[in-house]
Design a protein around this motif. Sequence first.
Motif, PDB file in Angstrom:
ATOM      1  N   MET A 144     -59.668  27.174 -36.262  1.00 20.13           N
ATOM      2  CA  MET A 144     -58.417  26.349 -36.598  1.00 20.13           C
ATOM      3  C   MET A 144     -57.768  27.459 -37.652  1.00 20.13           C
ATOM      4  SD  MET A 144     -59.721  23.287 -39.220  1.00 20.13           S
ATOM      5  CE  MET A 144     -60.502  22.690 -37.608  1.00 20.13           C
ATOM      6  N   LEU A 154     -73.497  19.189 -34.757  1.00 22.58           N
ATOM      7  CA  LEU A 154     -74.181  19.309 -33.517  1.00 22.58           C
ATOM      8  C   LEU A 154     -73.704  20.459 -32.725  1.00 22.58           C
ATOM      9  CD1 LEU A 154     -74.146  15.496 -32.854  1.00 22.58           C
ATOM     10  CD2 LEU A 154     -76.046  16.762 -33.780  1.00 22.58           C
ATOM     11  N   ASP A 206     -64.956  17.553 -32.592  1.00 25.00           N
ATOM     12  CA  ASP A 206     -64.561  18.979 -32.190  1.00 25.00           C
ATOM     13  C   ASP A 206     -65.606  19.508 -31.227  1.00 25.00           C
ATOM     14  OD1 ASP A 206     -62.874  21.181 -31.802  1.00 25.00           O
ATOM     15  OD2 ASP A 206     -63.537  22.015 -33.673  1.00 25.00           O
TER      16      ASP A 206
HETATM   17  C1  LIG Z   1     -63.847  24.385 -30.671  1.00 30.00           C
HETATM   18  S1  LIG Z   1     -65.613  24.676 -31.072  1.00 30.00           S
HETATM   19  C2  LIG Z   1     -65.808  24.068 -32.482  1.00 30.00           C
HETATM   20  C3  LIG Z   1     -65.123  24.892 -33.571  1.00 30.00           C
HETATM   21  C4  LIG Z   1     -65.566  24.546 -34.914  1.00 30.00           C
HETATM   22  N1  LIG Z   1     -65.129  23.097 -35.146  1.00 30.00           N
HETATM   23  C5  LIG Z   1     -65.112  25.572 -35.863  1.00 30.00           C
HETATM   24  O1  LIG Z   1     -64.312  25.374 -36.560  1.00 30.00           O
HETATM   25  O2  LIG Z   1     -65.635  26.906 -35.850  1.00 30.00           O
HETATM   26  C6  LIG Z   1     -66.357  23.395 -29.701  1.00 30.00           C
HETATM   27  C7  LIG Z   1     -67.766  23.347 -29.972  1.00 30.00           C
HETATM   28  O3  LIG Z   1     -68.276  22.142 -29.371  1.00 30.00           O
HETATM   29  C8  LIG Z   1     -69.490  22.712 -28.790  1.00 30.00           C
HETATM   30  N2  LIG Z   1     -69.756  21.476 -27.737  1.00 30.00           N
HETATM   31  C9  LIG Z   1     -69.274  21.541 -26.314  1.00 30.00           C
HETATM   32  N3  LIG Z   1     -69.885  20.414 -25.940  1.00 30.00           N
HETATM   33  C10 LIG Z   1     -70.683  19.941 -26.907  1.00 30.00           C
HETATM   34  C11 LIG Z   1     -71.332  18.642 -26.676  1.00 30.00           C
HETATM   35  N4  LIG Z   1     -71.582  18.002 -25.514  1.00 30.00           N
HETATM   36  N5  LIG Z   1     -71.987  18.396 -27.962  1.00 30.00           N
HETATM   37  C12 LIG Z   1     -72.012  18.920 -29.109  1.00 30.00           C
HETATM   38  N6  LIG Z   1     -70.989  20.140 -29.072  1.00 30.00           N
HETATM   39  C13 LIG Z   1     -70.538  20.391 -28.042  1.00 30.00           C
HETATM   40  C14 LIG Z   1     -69.194  24.094 -28.206  1.00 30.00           C
HETATM   41  O4  LIG Z   1     -70.683  24.841 -27.922  1.00 30.00           O
HETATM   42  C15 LIG Z   1     -68.173  24.502 -29.307  1.00 30.00           C
HETATM   43  O5  LIG Z   1     -69.126  25.225 -30.378  1.00 30.00           O
END
Ligand SMILES: C[S@@+](CC[C@H](N)C(=O)[O-])C[C@H]1O[C@@H](n2cnc3c(N)ncnc32)[C@H](O)[C@@H]1O
Length: 221
Positions: free
Chosen positions: A37, A87, A139
Amino acid sequence: MEPALTDRCASVLAEAYESKKLVGRSGTSIDVFPTGMTRASGDALTDLIANEKAANFLEVGLGLGLSTVFLSLGILRHREKFDALTLDPFQERDWDSVGLETIGRAGLTERVKFEKQYSEYVLPRLAEAGAIFDFIFVDGGHLFDNAFVDTFYATRLARPGSLIVLDDRWMSAVQRVAAFFTSNIGLVDESAAKGTPGHRFICLRVPQDLPTRKWDHYVAF
Ligand SMILES: C[S@@+](CC[C@H](N)C(=O)[O-])C[C@H]1O[C@@H](n2cnc3c(N)ncnc32)[C@H](O)[C@@H]1O
């Protein structure tokens, strides 16, 4: 509170936003954008959790670890000790463990626990165990079904009266998920005003009591 830790978090963020890069565990250079972000939105996230006086948080989607640091900074404004859980099943596979590196460099490893697992498996387990969080940041997977399942379990894991914050309002899927929970489950949209950095998030206030619903209750949304 705890200036050393706050300073470490602040300098990790300053460096990341200055260079627009982070370095993964094996040395891969990873761009901050578009996954991360903006700095202004991150600061708004810090203010949001700080205003809640949260003592812990749950984050779905560690990614680069930036939101984890923004959230931690908000808690550190008023308390030194806190617990958090983040997670991400793909942290190693897709991100060269950069989020874990970010947490480590920020000095947060003791406070922020990580599970390399799908949220759809972890959240029901936490709910069954009676876990309660003061602040939940969603997220993770951004498909409608992923965001819906995460928000569904978030309503069961959130302390009554607390905030569930969904990232990426710009996505229709995220807007539709929020619309279901405001129209059918009684969550109240307390998002920041349009045009402000905090408007990136959909902030849903959990009522003190979730409504009792008839078996066939459904409000089109
Ligand atoms: C937009 S990124 C998050 C960015 C993070 N909040 C940051 O500020 O750096 C979305 C993340 O969700 C993870 N993700 C995807 N599917 C998921 C699931 N089913 N459970 C948990 N995490 C998941 C992805 O691997 C990815 O790292």
